[in-house]
Design a protein around this motif. Structure first.
Motif, PDB file in Angstrom:
ATOM      1  N   VAL A   1      14.112  33.192  17.747  1.00  7.36           N
ATOM      2  CA  VAL A   1      13.495  32.274  16.796  1.00  7.36           C
ATOM      3  C   VAL A   1      13.923  30.866  17.200  1.00  7.36           C
ATOM      4  O   VAL A   1      15.119  30.585  17.322  1.00  7.36           O
ATOM      5  N   LEU A   2      12.943  29.988  17.448  1.00  2.00           N
ATOM      6  CA  LEU A   2      13.208  28.608  17.841  1.00  2.00           C
ATOM      7  C   LEU A   2      12.650  27.675  16.783  1.00  2.00           C
ATOM      8  O   LEU A   2      11.639  27.983  16.140  1.00  2.00           O
ATOM      9  N   THR A   3      13.263  26.529  16.618  1.00  2.00           N
ATOM     10  CA  THR A   3      12.697  25.534  15.714  1.00  2.00           C
ATOM     11  C   THR A   3      11.606  24.755  16.451  1.00  2.00           C
ATOM     12  O   THR A   3      11.695  24.546  17.669  1.00  2.00           O
ATOM     13  N   GLU A   4      10.593  24.354  15.710  1.00  2.00           N
ATOM     14  CA  GLU A   4       9.446  23.654  16.313  1.00  2.00           C
ATOM     15  C   GLU A   4       9.882  22.401  17.068  1.00  2.00           C
ATOM     16  O   GLU A   4       9.319  22.068  18.127  1.00  2.00           O
ATOM     17  N   ASP A   5      10.901  21.698  16.564  1.00  3.39           N
ATOM     18  CA  ASP A   5      11.320  20.458  17.205  1.00  3.39           C
ATOM     19  C   ASP A   5      11.887  20.685  18.610  1.00  3.39           C
ATOM     20  O   ASP A   5      11.906  19.762  19.424  1.00  3.39           O
ATOM     21  N   SER A   6      12.321  21.919  18.911  1.00  5.15           N
ATOM     22  CA  SER A   6      12.823  22.186  20.258  1.00  5.15           C
ATOM     23  C   SER A   6      11.710  22.071  21.290  1.00  5.15           C
ATOM     24  O   SER A   6      11.972  21.779  22.468  1.00  5.15           O
ATOM     25  N   LEU A   7      10.459  22.288  20.873  1.00 11.53           N
ATOM     26  CA  LEU A   7       9.313  22.148  21.772  1.00 11.53           C
ATOM     27  C   LEU A   7       8.724  20.739  21.759  1.00 11.53           C
ATOM     28  O   LEU A   7       8.018  20.361  22.699  1.00 11.53           O
ATOM     29  N   ARG A   8       9.006  19.992  20.721  1.00 11.72           N
ATOM     30  CA  ARG A   8       8.440  18.641  20.609  1.00 11.72           C
ATOM     31  C   ARG A   8       9.405  17.561  21.102  1.00 11.72           C
ATOM     32  O   ARG A   8       8.998  16.425  21.324  1.00 11.72           O
ATOM     33  N   ALA A   9      10.671  17.903  21.289  1.00 15.03           N
ATOM     34  CA  ALA A   9      11.630  16.933  21.821  1.00 15.03           C
ATOM     35  C   ALA A   9      11.277  16.623  23.276  1.00 15.03           C
ATOM     36  O   ALA A   9      10.603  17.403  23.944  1.00 15.03           O
ATOM     37  N   VAL A  10      11.725  15.474  23.764  1.00 15.66           N
ATOM     38  CA  VAL A  10      11.509  15.123  25.168  1.00 15.66           C
ATOM     39  C   VAL A  10      12.840  15.283  25.901  1.00 15.66           C
ATOM     40  O   VAL A  10      13.750  14.472  25.748  1.00 15.66           O
ATOM     41  N   VAL A  11      12.953  16.349  26.657  1.00 10.75           N
ATOM     42  CA  VAL A  11      14.144  16.614  27.462  1.00 10.75           C
ATOM     43  C   VAL A  11      13.768  16.362  28.913  1.00 10.75           C
ATOM     44  O   VAL A  11      12.896  17.040  29.464  1.00 10.75           O
ATOM     45  N   GLY A  12      14.373  15.370  29.523  1.00 11.50           N
ATOM     46  CA  GLY A  12      14.044  15.002  30.898  1.00 11.50           C
ATOM     47  C   GLY A  12      12.875  14.054  30.976  1.00 11.50           C
ATOM     48  O   GLY A  12      13.024  12.891  31.317  1.00 11.50           O
ATOM     49  N   SER A  13      11.685  14.542  30.631  1.00  8.05           N
ATOM     50  CA  SER A  13      10.465  13.733  30.678  1.00  8.05           C
ATOM     51  C   SER A  13       9.352  14.528  30.016  1.00  8.05           C
ATOM     52  O   SER A  13       9.470  15.737  29.821  1.00  8.05           O
ATOM     53  N   PRO A  14       8.238  13.852  29.661  1.00  8.07           N
ATOM     54  CA  PRO A  14       7.095  14.607  29.114  1.00  8.07           C
ATOM     55  C   PRO A  14       6.600  15.685  30.073  1.00  8.07           C
ATOM     56  O   PRO A  14       6.158  16.755  29.645  1.00  8.07           O
ATOM     57  N   GLU A  15       6.696  15.415  31.389  1.00  5.80           N
ATOM     58  CA  GLU A  15       6.243  16.398  32.372  1.00  5.80           C
ATOM     59  C   GLU A  15       7.142  17.640  32.350  1.00  5.80           C
ATOM     60  O   GLU A  15       6.656  18.775  32.449  1.00  5.80           O
ATOM     61  N   VAL A  16       8.438  17.427  32.204  1.00  3.22           N
ATOM     62  CA  VAL A  16       9.372  18.553  32.116  1.00  3.22           C
ATOM     63  C   VAL A  16       9.066  19.384  30.876  1.00  3.22           C
ATOM     64  O   VAL A  16       9.065  20.625  30.922  1.00  3.22           O
ATOM     65  N   MET A  17       8.782  18.717  29.760  1.00  4.25           N
ATOM     66  CA  MET A  17       8.510  19.442  28.521  1.00  4.25           C
ATOM     67  C   MET A  17       7.206  20.209  28.599  1.00  4.25           C
ATOM     68  O   MET A  17       7.095  21.317  28.062  1.00  4.25           O
TER      69      MET A  17
END
Length: 282
Positions: free
Chosen positions: A168-184
């Motif tokens: 179970v993941l929180t939605e913000d884990s997918l919407r955060a920018v880790v590294g860059s938008p391309e990485v996400m």
């Protein structure tokens, strides 16, 4: 818990040395069942036998000292509700436990769990931490950390025997920018591919507007072992030693919390649709 960690570590070292359980038993002058019990965490062993096994496996230096220290802890026969791993290489023993589990129930907030991370996300997360939570590393050391994370995924997700993974993941884990938008974008696409191709793996998303969350701000994992041992819980922390919970009263609470979070999250199909929506910028 110390016995289980010792057994898993010895099993990995034996396999890396390409030795059979029979060869290990011969090295200490015991029957093969003695090695089976030791690797399954059902018994401890005298230091002399540990030294013989380490000689048989060709283990030296820091790793040898860690095994001997863990063996000493395993022989104490202490009954504790939690076990804090303060020995070097704790990340490797976590990976041993993860790879041996038949069932993994994991909740994370704000970050993609390690087993579900794409290569680019792995690099970005480790680079964020480099020089902060540990001393700045050389390029070679950084690459070793990244390689270990990817090898850990391969080790746990490619095993042939039936296993069950529930995340179970929180939605913000997918919407955060880790590294860059391309990485996400790579990460979200990777997650979609995992959901679509693995029948043994269930991913649910807990939406940002969810009203309830009994584990808000935290994260934890419970490892199940079928008939090979009782469950073990692990609490995710940003900075602290690895702490494990092996008392059944504690793991029962953690599993109850996980089931509650599952009930609050989107089901598998709706979670998959939300992944598509995020990919499209929604």
């Amino acid at each position: 818990m110390e016995r289980r960690q010792l057994g898993l570590m010895l099993r990995r070292l034996r396999k890396e040395a390409a030795k059979s359980q029979q060869e290990a038993a011969k090295a200490i002058g015991k029957v093969r069942s003695r090695i089976v019990d030791l690797e399954d965490g059902r018994s401890a062993t005298p230091e002399d036998d540990l030294i013989k096994l380490l000689d048989c496996y060709g283990i030296a230096d820091e790793q040898r000292e860690t095994v001997l220290a863990l063996g000493m802890e395993a022989r104490k026969r202490q009954r504790r509700r939690t076990y804090t791993d303060l020995l070097p290489g704790a990340f490797q023993r976590f990976a041993d436990l993860e790879a041996s589990a038949t069932e993994i129930s994991s909740y994370e907030s704000g970050v993609i769990p390690g087993l579900l991370q794409s290569p680019g996300y792995v690099r970005a997360v480790i680079e964020e931490c480099d020089g902060v939570w540990w001393d700045a590393t050389t390029t070679a050391e950084l690459e070793q950390r990244i390689a270990f994370r990817l090898e850990r995924q391969e080790r746990s997700l490619s095993l042939a025997e039936p296993r069950s993974f529930r995340f179970v993941l929180t939605e913000d884990s997918l919407r955060a920018v880790v590294g860059s938008p391309e990485v996400m974008r790579e990460q979200v696409q990777h997650l979609a591919a995992v959901i679509d191709t693995r029948d043994d793996l269930v991913v649910q998303l807990l939406k940002q507007d969810a009203i309830r969350n009994p584990a808000r701000g935290g994260g934890f994992t419970v490892f199940g072992f079928a008939d090979r041992g009782s469950p073990v819980g692990f609490s995710s922390t940003v900075f602290s030693p690895s702490t494990y919970h092996s008392d059944e009263a504690d793991t029962a609470v953690m599993l109850r919390a996980f089931r509650e979070i599952q009930s609050l999250a989107l089901d598998r199909d709706r979670s998959r649709r939300l992944v598509d929506q995020i990919l499209k910028g929604g």
